[in-house]
Enzyme design. Sequence first.
Site, mmCIF file in Angstrom:
data_model
loop_
_atom_site.group_PDB
_atom_site.id
_atom_site.type_symbol
_atom_site.label_atom_id
_atom_site.label_comp_id
_atom_site.label_asym_id
_atom_site.label_seq_id
_atom_site.Cartn_x
_atom_site.Cartn_y
_atom_site.Cartn_z
ATOM 1 N N LYS A 197 0.830 -1.211 0.000
ATOM 2 C CA LYS A 197 0.000 0.000 0.000
ATOM 3 C C LYS A 197 0.867 1.265 0.000
ATOM 4 C CE LYS A 197 -3.051 3.051 0.396
ATOM 5 N NZ LYS A 197 -4.301 3.238 1.041
ATOM 6 N N CYS A 212 -3.716 10.768 2.028
ATOM 7 C CA CYS A 212 -3.040 9.499 1.715
ATOM 8 C C CYS A 212 -1.687 9.741 1.067
ATOM 9 C CB CYS A 212 -3.896 8.688 0.754
ATOM 10 S SG CYS A 212 -5.591 8.545 1.282
HETATM 11 N N1 SAJ Z 1 -2.559 14.963 -8.245
HETATM 12 C C1 SAJ Z 1 -1.771 15.774 -9.062
HETATM 13 N N2 SAJ Z 1 -1.450 15.304 -10.303
HETATM 14 C C2 SAJ Z 1 -1.887 14.095 -10.767
HETATM 15 C C3 SAJ Z 1 -2.672 13.274 -9.913
HETATM 16 C C4 SAJ Z 1 -3.003 13.745 -8.654
HETATM 17 O O1 SAJ Z 1 -1.356 16.876 -8.678
HETATM 18 O O2 SAJ Z 1 -1.569 13.751 -11.913
HETATM 19 C C5 SAJ Z 1 -2.884 15.433 -6.884
HETATM 20 C C6 SAJ Z 1 -4.382 15.585 -6.630
HETATM 21 O O3 SAJ Z 1 -4.850 16.819 -7.095
HETATM 22 C C7 SAJ Z 1 -4.443 15.445 -5.135
HETATM 23 C C8 SAJ Z 1 -3.352 14.415 -4.838
HETATM 24 O O4 SAJ Z 1 -2.493 14.421 -5.962
HETATM 25 O O5 SAJ Z 1 -4.123 16.673 -4.493
HETATM 26 C C9 SAJ Z 1 -3.856 13.002 -4.595
HETATM 27 O O6 SAJ Z 1 -4.937 12.695 -5.464
HETATM 28 P P1 SAJ Z 1 -5.101 11.250 -6.154
HETATM 29 O O7 SAJ Z 1 -6.322 11.290 -6.993
HETATM 30 O O8 SAJ Z 1 -3.847 10.866 -6.836
HETATM 31 O O9 SAJ Z 1 -5.228 10.231 -4.936
HETATM 32 P P2 SAJ Z 1 -6.152 10.134 -3.621
HETATM 33 O O10 SAJ Z 1 -5.383 10.709 -2.489
HETATM 34 O O11 SAJ Z 1 -7.518 10.634 -3.862
HETATM 35 O O12 SAJ Z 1 -6.233 8.530 -3.490
HETATM 36 C C10 SAJ Z 1 -5.039 7.773 -3.463
HETATM 37 C C11 SAJ Z 1 -5.183 6.603 -4.443
HETATM 38 N N3 SAJ Z 1 -3.891 5.949 -4.641
HETATM 39 C C12 SAJ Z 1 -3.379 5.741 -5.874
HETATM 40 O O13 SAJ Z 1 -3.937 6.094 -6.885
HETATM 41 C C13 SAJ Z 1 -2.074 5.019 -5.926
HETATM 42 C C14 SAJ Z 1 -6.205 5.605 -3.914
HETATM 43 O O14 SAJ Z 1 -6.251 4.445 -4.727
HETATM 44 C C15 SAJ Z 1 -5.863 5.197 -2.466
HETATM 45 O O15 SAJ Z 1 -6.820 4.291 -1.933
HETATM 46 C C16 SAJ Z 1 -5.875 6.457 -1.632
HETATM 47 O O16 SAJ Z 1 -4.836 7.328 -2.129
HETATM 48 C C17 SAJ Z 1 -5.625 6.072 -0.183
HETATM 49 O O17 SAJ Z 1 -6.596 6.069 0.590
HETATM 50 O O18 SAJ Z 1 -4.494 5.718 0.167
#
Ligand code: SAJ
Length: 407
Positions: free
Chosen positions: A212, A266
Amino acid sequence: MDEVSNIVKNKKICVIGLGYIGLPTASLLGTKGFSVHGVDVSQHVVDTINEGKIHIVEPDLDIMVKSAVNAGNLKAGIEPVESDVFIIAVPTPFKGDHEPDLSYVESATEMISPYIKPGNLVILESTSPVGTTDEVVARILKENGHDTEKEVCVAHCPERVLPGRILVELVENDRIVGGINPLSTEKAVEFYNSFVRGEVLSTDSRTAEMAKLTENSSRDVGIAFANELSLICDEEGINVWELISLANRHPRVNILNPGPGVGGHCIAVDPWFIVARSPQQAKLIKTARLVNDSKPGWVIQKVKTKAERFKKPVIGCLGLAFKADVDDLRESPAVDIVRQLIKENVGDILISEPNLSSHDEFELLPYEEVIRRADIILLLVDHKEYKTIKTLELNEKILIDTRGVLQ
Ligand code: SAJ
């Protein structure tokens, strides 16, 4: 799966922590026919759920909670009850210098301990540093007189759902299940197979914990690369969005999107759990965290430089949430940026957040009004509403688009 379902159906499940993971999990299990008792420290949360309502925003969760509660399969309380399976889904934040704070896991384990009997299965779903399932959960149970070698099974099954798609992903995603011993792994795999459509993959608890942390660190490192590119491109006068879309046409390149920083509870947290245990080795993972954490400061500086052109600049901030199309402001870089701009009195700050009707700290305005009144438009979140804005409407205004929506 049907055969397995019959084995575990009608079993009692106790879910500790009714937040973004615990409540969707509890209500899903309730609609699958399990008898679920949810536990939360907040009386308000307990009362809301028992009325068939929800205290968080997540698509379709309200329907699922209502249906589980109405069917009599989901009840909430502030104390656990005797059950067959205990699921711990409490927060694991960090404290001080990014040290993991396992106090919620510890108190949840202490809380369920008096209700545990031989034959029970205890599952830790909270994202946790390597060793937590064995060295914290199983250790506390052992100290309280439970035989975790033969009588009580203990396993880790990290949640992996994406906010905004939680109910779909709870069922469809593959799951990783790792017990503290082979019997625990076997029992936990059997349990997840009874309601998950994705594949249930078995390993040991330490590998499951690390898996994870690895998933979220991998995403953090990828975003840090994109954020670093955005700084380089800014210096070079190159449009980073065009650059990335061109580079991504290579069959083996897939660069993520830059933004104002990484938020949520996360991705901005979990990599530190690896760094805390392996500070000498986790150099890239730590650097990625620092790159992403420095991005809000860079955005603030950009706004301040542009604001110098105005006597009394009006700065329109579009979005507060940590990512697109959610109402969740936890660890949101947009909130940090807005707060700092207000604190430093950079100008009149107007704010829009279409997913919230109001906020205790900030006055929220319709985004159309924010755009009309602002000299500088600072786009912080790529909400769907903002994607309909026509760049022509922006006239002579200065645009700082941290998400590449209005390019
Ligand atoms: N973000 C960027 N650029 C990107 C992708 C995301 O700046 O290309 C930013 C988002 O705006 C946000 C942050 O990253 O601020 C995180 O967003 P996210 O959509 O990547 O992830 P979370 O935090 O909503 O959910 C993640 C997920 N993990 C992965 O995709 C590896 C989810 O599957 C997990 O279950 C979750 O963390 C968790 O609970 O750990």
